[in-house]
Design a protein around this motif. Structure first.
Motif, PDB file in Angstrom:
ATOM      1  N   VAL A   1       0.879  -1.167   0.000  1.00  0.00           N
ATOM      2  CA  VAL A   1       0.000   0.000   0.000  1.00  0.00           C
ATOM      3  C   VAL A   1       0.915   1.215   0.000  1.00  0.00           C
ATOM      4  N   ASN A   2       0.702   2.134  -0.932  1.00  0.00           N
ATOM      5  CA  ASN A   2       1.485   3.356  -1.016  1.00  0.00           C
ATOM      6  C   ASN A   2       1.213   4.170   0.246  1.00  0.00           C
ATOM      7  N   ALA A   3       2.188   4.204   1.142  1.00  0.00           N
ATOM      8  CA  ALA A   3       1.960   4.826   2.443  1.00  0.00           C
ATOM      9  C   ALA A   3       3.230   5.474   2.968  1.00  0.00           C
ATOM     10  N   SER A   4       3.349   6.770   2.754  1.00  0.00           N
ATOM     11  CA  SER A   4       4.471   7.519   3.284  1.00  0.00           C
ATOM     12  C   SER A   4       4.335   7.588   4.800  1.00  0.00           C
ATOM     13  N   ASP A   5       5.370   7.227   5.521  1.00  0.00           N
ATOM     14  CA  ASP A   5       5.347   7.207   6.996  1.00  0.00           C
ATOM     15  C   ASP A   5       4.200   6.368   7.540  1.00  0.00           C
ATOM     16  N   GLY A   6       3.771   5.340   6.773  1.00  0.00           N
ATOM     17  CA  GLY A   6       2.698   4.467   7.203  1.00  0.00           C
ATOM     18  C   GLY A   6       1.308   5.043   7.012  1.00  0.00           C
ATOM     19  N   ILE A   7       1.225   6.228   6.395  1.00  0.00           N
ATOM     20  CA  ILE A   7      -0.065   6.898   6.184  1.00  0.00           C
ATOM     21  C   ILE A   7      -0.440   6.793   4.710  1.00  0.00           C
ATOM     22  N   ALA A   8      -1.579   6.174   4.436  1.00  0.00           N
ATOM     23  CA  ALA A   8      -2.025   5.952   3.054  1.00  0.00           C
ATOM     24  C   ALA A   8      -2.408   7.267   2.373  1.00  0.00           C
ATOM     25  N   ILE A   9      -2.205   7.297   1.100  1.00  0.00           N
ATOM     26  CA  ILE A   9      -2.519   8.410   0.185  1.00  0.00           C
ATOM     27  C   ILE A   9      -2.219   9.787   0.779  1.00  0.00           C
ATOM     28  N   HIS A  10      -1.043   9.870   1.405  1.00  0.00           N
ATOM     29  CA  HIS A  10      -0.535  11.138   1.936  1.00  0.00           C
ATOM     30  C   HIS A  10      -1.521  11.802   2.894  1.00  0.00           C
ATOM     31  N   GLY A  11      -2.348  10.996   3.553  1.00  0.00           N
ATOM     32  CA  GLY A  11      -3.260  11.517   4.553  1.00  0.00           C
ATOM     33  C   GLY A  11      -4.565  12.070   4.012  1.00  0.00           C
ATOM     34  N   TYR A  12      -4.833  11.884   2.724  1.00  0.00           N
ATOM     35  CA  TYR A  12      -6.086  12.379   2.148  1.00  0.00           C
ATOM     36  C   TYR A  12      -7.226  11.399   2.421  1.00  0.00           C
ATOM     37  N   ASP A  13      -8.427  11.934   2.473  1.00  0.00           N
ATOM     38  CA  ASP A  13      -9.641  11.185   2.799  1.00  0.00           C
ATOM     39  C   ASP A  13     -10.131  10.419   1.565  1.00  0.00           C
ATOM     40  N   PRO A  14     -10.036   9.080   1.553  1.00  0.00           N
ATOM     41  CA  PRO A  14     -10.459   8.323   0.371  1.00  0.00           C
ATOM     42  C   PRO A  14     -11.962   8.403   0.098  1.00  0.00           C
ATOM     43  N   VAL A  15     -12.754   8.579   1.118  1.00  0.00           N
ATOM     44  CA  VAL A  15     -14.206   8.658   0.941  1.00  0.00           C
ATOM     45  C   VAL A  15     -14.588   9.958   0.231  1.00  0.00           C
ATOM     46  N   ALA A  16     -13.927  11.048   0.548  1.00  0.00           N
ATOM     47  CA  ALA A  16     -14.245  12.342  -0.064  1.00  0.00           C
ATOM     48  C   ALA A  16     -14.065  12.311  -1.579  1.00  0.00           C
ATOM     49  N   TYR A  17     -13.073  11.568  -2.062  1.00  0.00           N
ATOM     50  CA  TYR A  17     -12.893  11.459  -3.517  1.00  0.00           C
ATOM     51  C   TYR A  17     -14.141  10.866  -4.169  1.00  0.00           C
ATOM     52  N   VAL A  18     -14.613   9.771  -3.599  1.00  0.00           N
ATOM     53  CA  VAL A  18     -15.697   9.001  -4.209  1.00  0.00           C
ATOM     54  C   VAL A  18     -17.052   9.680  -4.007  1.00  0.00           C
ATOM     55  N   ILE A  19     -17.305  10.193  -2.819  1.00  0.00           N
ATOM     56  CA  ILE A  19     -18.601  10.790  -2.494  1.00  0.00           C
ATOM     57  C   ILE A  19     -18.699  12.233  -2.999  1.00  0.00           C
ATOM     58  N   ASP A  20     -17.673  13.033  -2.712  1.00  0.00           N
ATOM     59  CA  ASP A  20     -17.711  14.467  -3.010  1.00  0.00           C
ATOM     60  C   ASP A  20     -16.929  14.860  -4.263  1.00  0.00           C
ATOM     61  N   HIS A  21     -16.189  13.922  -4.833  1.00  0.00           N
ATOM     62  CA  HIS A  21     -15.318  14.186  -5.991  1.00  0.00           C
ATOM     63  C   HIS A  21     -14.343  15.324  -5.708  1.00  0.00           C
ATOM     64  N   GLU A  22     -13.789  15.297  -4.496  1.00  0.00           N
ATOM     65  CA  GLU A  22     -12.812  16.290  -4.069  1.00  0.00           C
ATOM     66  C   GLU A  22     -11.661  15.612  -3.351  1.00  0.00           C
TER      67      GLU A  22
END
Length: 167
Positions: A43-64
């Protein structure tokens, strides 16, 4: 002699990576990753944090692309996933595969060509409810020329990784 398609890909890749970046035989460093002990996949995880700390749900629900907070974090597949709200964290916890980025959060185009590249979490596409992250705007523009084709190639590459991780 390389085929026209192969040569075209090399030229397009050179354009994508361009603006002062010299092409060489040396591959870029693989981004920081954690390995899911259950699947064996990274899993792409800088310092053990996935997607640079961005909220994966916001992409799918809010398209942001919305930064998450350590206050609303959970662990999945060996990485910490951050969210902008308790609601988004709960949605993810109920169905993480629905919201997690494809290909472990590595660049979608890179996966299609068999490479693991880091991403800019602000550069993404949501296609048929699935999140695809990109290395930069230029790579996204290339991806958007044939998303169905690149998705098919990346899906095949990822399935091969899953099979080889299981053996």
């Amino acid at each position: 002699m390389p085929s026209c398609t192969s040569l075209a890909r090399v030229v397009l890749l050179a354009l994508v990576l361009g603006s002062g970046v010299a092409l060489s035989k040396q591959e870029p460093a693989v981004p920081p990753a954690v390995t899911d002990m259950e699947t064996g996949l990274a899993v792409n995880a800088s310092d053990g944090i996935a997607i640079h700390g961005y909220d994966p749900v916001a992409y799918v629900i809010d398209h942001e692309a919305v930064p998450g907070s350590a206050e609303f974090a959970t662990s999945w597949r060996g990485a910490e996933w951050r969210f902008s709200s308790a609601r988004n964290r709960a949605l993810f916890a109920a169905d993480p595969a629905r919201y997690a980025p494809q290909y472990g959060g590595f660049g979608a185009y890179g996966t299609a060509i068999g490479k693991a590249y880091d991403v800019d979490p602000r550069v993404f596409d949501v296609i048929d409810g699935r999140l695809y992250l990109h290395r930069n705007d230029r790579v996204r523009a290339l991806w958007q020329r044939n998303p169905e084709g690149y998705i098919a190639e990346a899906d095949d590459t990822w399935r091969q990784r899953v099979r080889s991780a299981g053996s």
